[in-house]
Scaffold this motif. Structure first.
Motif, PDB file in Angstrom:
ATOM      1  N   VAL A  17      -2.683   2.499   7.736  1.00 55.78           N
ATOM      2  CA  VAL A  17      -2.370   3.618   6.832  1.00 55.78           C
ATOM      3  C   VAL A  17      -3.268   4.810   7.152  1.00 55.78           C
ATOM      4  N   ALA A  18      -4.548   4.554   7.354  1.00 57.46           N
ATOM      5  CA  ALA A  18      -5.489   5.641   7.652  1.00 57.46           C
ATOM      6  C   ALA A  18      -5.179   6.287   9.011  1.00 57.46           C
ATOM      7  N   ARG A  19      -4.913   5.467  10.017  1.00 60.32           N
ATOM      8  CA  ARG A  19      -4.665   6.016  11.349  1.00 60.32           C
ATOM      9  C   ARG A  19      -3.342   6.758  11.448  1.00 60.32           C
ATOM     10  N   LEU A  20      -2.390   6.361  10.622  1.00 60.95           N
ATOM     11  CA  LEU A  20      -1.111   7.073  10.582  1.00 60.95           C
ATOM     12  C   LEU A  20      -1.152   8.246   9.609  1.00 60.95           C
ATOM     13  N   ASP A  21      -2.268   8.380   8.896  1.00 62.68           N
ATOM     14  CA  ASP A  21      -2.465   9.468   7.941  1.00 62.68           C
ATOM     15  C   ASP A  21      -1.365   9.465   6.880  1.00 62.68           C
ATOM     16  N   LEU A  22      -1.098   8.280   6.320  1.00 59.70           N
ATOM     17  CA  LEU A  22       0.010   8.117   5.383  1.00 59.70           C
ATOM     18  C   LEU A  22      -0.359   8.365   3.929  1.00 59.70           C
ATOM     19  N   ASN A  23      -1.595   8.659   3.641  1.00 60.17           N
ATOM     20  CA  ASN A  23      -1.971   8.919   2.251  1.00 60.17           C
ATOM     21  C   ASN A  23      -1.900  10.394   1.879  1.00 60.17           C
ATOM     22  N   ARG A  24      -1.627  11.245   2.877  1.00 59.55           N
ATOM     23  CA  ARG A  24      -1.488  12.670   2.569  1.00 59.55           C
ATOM     24  C   ARG A  24      -0.136  12.920   1.930  1.00 59.55           C
ATOM     25  N   PRO A  25      -0.018  13.973   1.154  1.00 56.52           N
ATOM     26  CA  PRO A  25       1.280  14.316   0.568  1.00 56.52           C
ATOM     27  C   PRO A  25       2.325  14.538   1.656  1.00 56.52           C
ATOM     28  N   ARG A  46       0.819  -1.217   0.000  1.00 59.31           N
ATOM     29  CA  ARG A  46       0.000   0.000   0.000  1.00 59.31           C
ATOM     30  C   ARG A  46       0.850   1.263   0.000  1.00 59.31           C
ATOM     31  N   LEU A  47       2.084   1.137   0.431  1.00 58.98           N
ATOM     32  CA  LEU A  47       3.011   2.268   0.490  1.00 58.98           C
ATOM     33  C   LEU A  47       4.218   1.910  -0.379  1.00 58.98           C
ATOM     34  N   PRO A  48       4.123   2.101  -1.690  1.00 60.51           N
ATOM     35  CA  PRO A  48       5.164   1.625  -2.600  1.00 60.51           C
ATOM     36  C   PRO A  48       6.572   2.139  -2.297  1.00 60.51           C
TER      37      PRO A  48
END
Length: 179
Positions: free
Chosen positions: A165-173, A23-25
């Motif tokens: 991923v959501a709880r660590l907020d890793l999809n934000r730039p 999910r985090l390439p």
């Protein structure tokens, strides 16, 4: 950022770590068990647990730091049940300027025992894991403030990784992410 994926033996750390890396390439996977395997070959481990060796903790911090150079996230799946060992590892990484988030996978002890018995990859470690399971579960009961706890029982590993991923907020730039 270092994502330290903690949990008792059989909690699914390795599987969830693989899902996180998918999910985090940009993420790298670092396995401190390899450090322990090398140390076992070159020095005695009186307690039988290489985590008790100060050299293991020092080398794990150094190598994790190296893996994180360049700003890529590093996923570290490793059971560390002793609070003093967690403090040395996570604190050592923070002292080197890294953002560290600990995620603990929670699974009921009866399910952990079943998973340990069913594990064909780590079958040689089965007896050791069973012997240390209760101590490990107890040691992970009161983790440090800021630890994210995620249930990994009755859920697919991908679902657990998505929650992390959501709880660590890793999809934000990256430029807007807080460490």
């Amino acid at each position: 950022m270092i994502i330290w994926l903690n949990g008792a033996f059989g909690a699914g750390k390795t599987t969830v770590a693989g899902e996180l890396c998918r999910r985090l390439p940009a993420a790298r996977l670092f396995d401190p068990e390899r450090v322990g395997a090398v140390l076992r070959r070159v020095r005695p481990v009186p307690t039988g647990d290489y985590q008790d060796l100060p050299a293991w903790r020092r080398w794990t911090v150094r190598l994790t730091w190296l893996a994180a150079r360049g700003g890529r996230p590093v996923v570290v799946p490793m059971t560390v049940w002793r609070p003093d060992h967690r403090a040395a590892l996570l604190g050592g990484l923070r002292e080197r300027g890294l953002a560290v988030r600990q995620v603990v996978l929670r699974v009921p002890p009866s399910v952990l025992r079943d998973r340990i018995d069913a594990d064909r990859v780590e079958a040689a470690a089965r007896d050791w894991r069973h012997a240390h399971l209760d101590r490990t579960v107890a040691g992970l009961a009161g983790c440090e403030p800021g630890t994210i706890e995620v249930t990994h029982h009755g859920r697919a590993p991908g679902e657990v990784a998505a929650e992390i991923v959501a709880r660590l907020d890793l999809n934000r730039p990256t430029s807007k992410r807080r460490s």
